[in-house]
Scaffold this motif. Structure first.
Motif, PDB file in Angstrom:
ATOM      1  N   GLY A 139       2.143   6.885   4.906  1.00 50.88           N
ATOM      2  CA  GLY A 139       1.894   8.251   4.432  1.00 50.88           C
ATOM      3  C   GLY A 139       2.865   9.300   4.940  1.00 50.88           C
ATOM      4  O   GLY A 139       2.618  10.493   4.793  1.00 50.88           O
ATOM      5  N   THR A 140       3.974   8.873   5.507  1.00 51.85           N
ATOM      6  CA  THR A 140       4.893   9.863   6.074  1.00 51.85           C
ATOM      7  C   THR A 140       5.845  10.470   5.036  1.00 51.85           C
ATOM      8  O   THR A 140       6.552  11.419   5.348  1.00 51.85           O
ATOM      9  N   MET A 141       5.840   9.899   3.815  1.00 49.62           N
ATOM     10  CA  MET A 141       6.764  10.454   2.809  1.00 49.62           C
ATOM     11  C   MET A 141       5.964  11.196   1.734  1.00 49.62           C
ATOM     12  O   MET A 141       5.628  12.338   1.904  1.00 49.62           O
ATOM     13  N   CYS A 142       5.635  10.513   0.611  1.00 49.28           N
ATOM     14  CA  CYS A 142       4.953  11.243  -0.477  1.00 49.28           C
ATOM     15  C   CYS A 142       3.476  11.477  -0.197  1.00 49.28           C
ATOM     16  O   CYS A 142       2.873  12.382  -0.755  1.00 49.28           O
ATOM     17  N   GLY A 143       2.873  10.605   0.635  1.00 52.04           N
ATOM     18  CA  GLY A 143       1.464  10.776   0.984  1.00 52.04           C
ATOM     19  C   GLY A 143       0.475  10.203  -0.015  1.00 52.04           C
ATOM     20  O   GLY A 143      -0.736  10.229   0.216  1.00 52.04           O
ATOM     21  N   LYS A 144       0.954   9.614  -1.129  1.00 46.94           N
ATOM     22  CA  LYS A 144       0.041   9.103  -2.156  1.00 46.94           C
ATOM     23  C   LYS A 144      -0.755   7.883  -1.700  1.00 46.94           C
ATOM     24  O   LYS A 144      -1.765   7.536  -2.306  1.00 46.94           O
ATOM     25  N   CYS A 145      -0.280   7.215  -0.680  1.00 46.02           N
ATOM     26  CA  CYS A 145      -0.930   5.985  -0.233  1.00 46.02           C
ATOM     27  C   CYS A 145      -2.086   6.234   0.726  1.00 46.02           C
ATOM     28  O   CYS A 145      -2.830   5.314   1.050  1.00 46.02           O
TER      29      CYS A 145
ATOM     30  N   VAL B  48       0.850  -1.200   0.000  1.00 45.23           N
ATOM     31  CA  VAL B  48       0.000   0.000   0.000  1.00 45.23           C
ATOM     32  C   VAL B  48       0.887   1.252   0.000  1.00 45.23           C
ATOM     33  O   VAL B  48       0.717   2.149  -0.809  1.00 45.23           O
ATOM     34  N   CYS B  49       1.831   1.278   0.916  1.00 42.70           N
ATOM     35  CA  CYS B  49       2.739   2.423   1.027  1.00 42.70           C
ATOM     36  C   CYS B  49       4.099   2.011   0.474  1.00 42.70           C
ATOM     37  O   CYS B  49       4.856   1.293   1.138  1.00 42.70           O
ATOM     38  N   VAL B  50       4.362   2.431  -0.744  1.00 40.18           N
ATOM     39  CA  VAL B  50       5.609   2.053  -1.425  1.00 40.18           C
ATOM     40  C   VAL B  50       6.817   2.682  -0.721  1.00 40.18           C
ATOM     41  O   VAL B  50       7.852   2.052  -0.542  1.00 40.18           O
ATOM     42  N   CYS B  51       6.663   3.933  -0.311  1.00 38.82           N
ATOM     43  CA  CYS B  51       7.793   4.641   0.325  1.00 38.82           C
ATOM     44  C   CYS B  51       8.296   3.915   1.570  1.00 38.82           C
ATOM     45  O   CYS B  51       9.490   3.894   1.837  1.00 38.82           O
ATOM     46  N   ASN B  52       7.375   3.361   2.329  1.00 34.25           N
ATOM     47  CA  ASN B  52       7.760   2.717   3.584  1.00 34.25           C
ATOM     48  C   ASN B  52       7.591   1.201   3.559  1.00 34.25           C
ATOM     49  O   ASN B  52       7.732   0.547   4.598  1.00 34.25           O
TER      50      ASN B  52
HETATM   51 FE1  FES Z   1       3.130   6.021   1.351  1.00 28.81          FE
HETATM   52 FE2  FES Z   1       4.658   7.440  -0.267  1.00 28.81          FE
HETATM   53  S1  FES Z   1       3.512   5.671  -0.723  1.00 28.81           S
HETATM   54  S2  FES Z   1       4.220   7.804   1.792  1.00 28.81           S
END
Ligand code: FES
Length: 56
Positions: free
Chosen positions: A35-41, A3-7
């Motif tokens: 959601g702590t990085m790009c927020g797209k998730c 779900v959250c690629v960044c994390n």
């Molecule tokens: Fe979750 Fe970027 S995908 S913060």
């Protein structure tokens, strides 16, 4: 699936967090880092959270 690629947080991890008592996106944010990085998730994370809360 992730779900959250960044994390690197999966839908399974979000459901497990709900099973452990998490009930809001703010808590997912704080406890798992969703959601702590790009927020797209965030909107998909909210969907997974609420679907699992409603299925309980
Ligand atoms: Fe979750 Fe970027 S995908 S913060």
């Amino acid at each position: 699936m992730i779900v959250c690629v960044c994390n690197n947080i999966s839908d399974r991890e979000i459901r497990q967090a709900v099973d452990l008592g998490i009930s809001s996106v703010a808590e997912l944010h704080r406890e798992l880092g969703v959601g702590t990085m790009c927020g797209k998730c965030v909107s998909y994370a909210r969907e997974v959270l609420h679907e699992h809360l409603e299925s309980k």
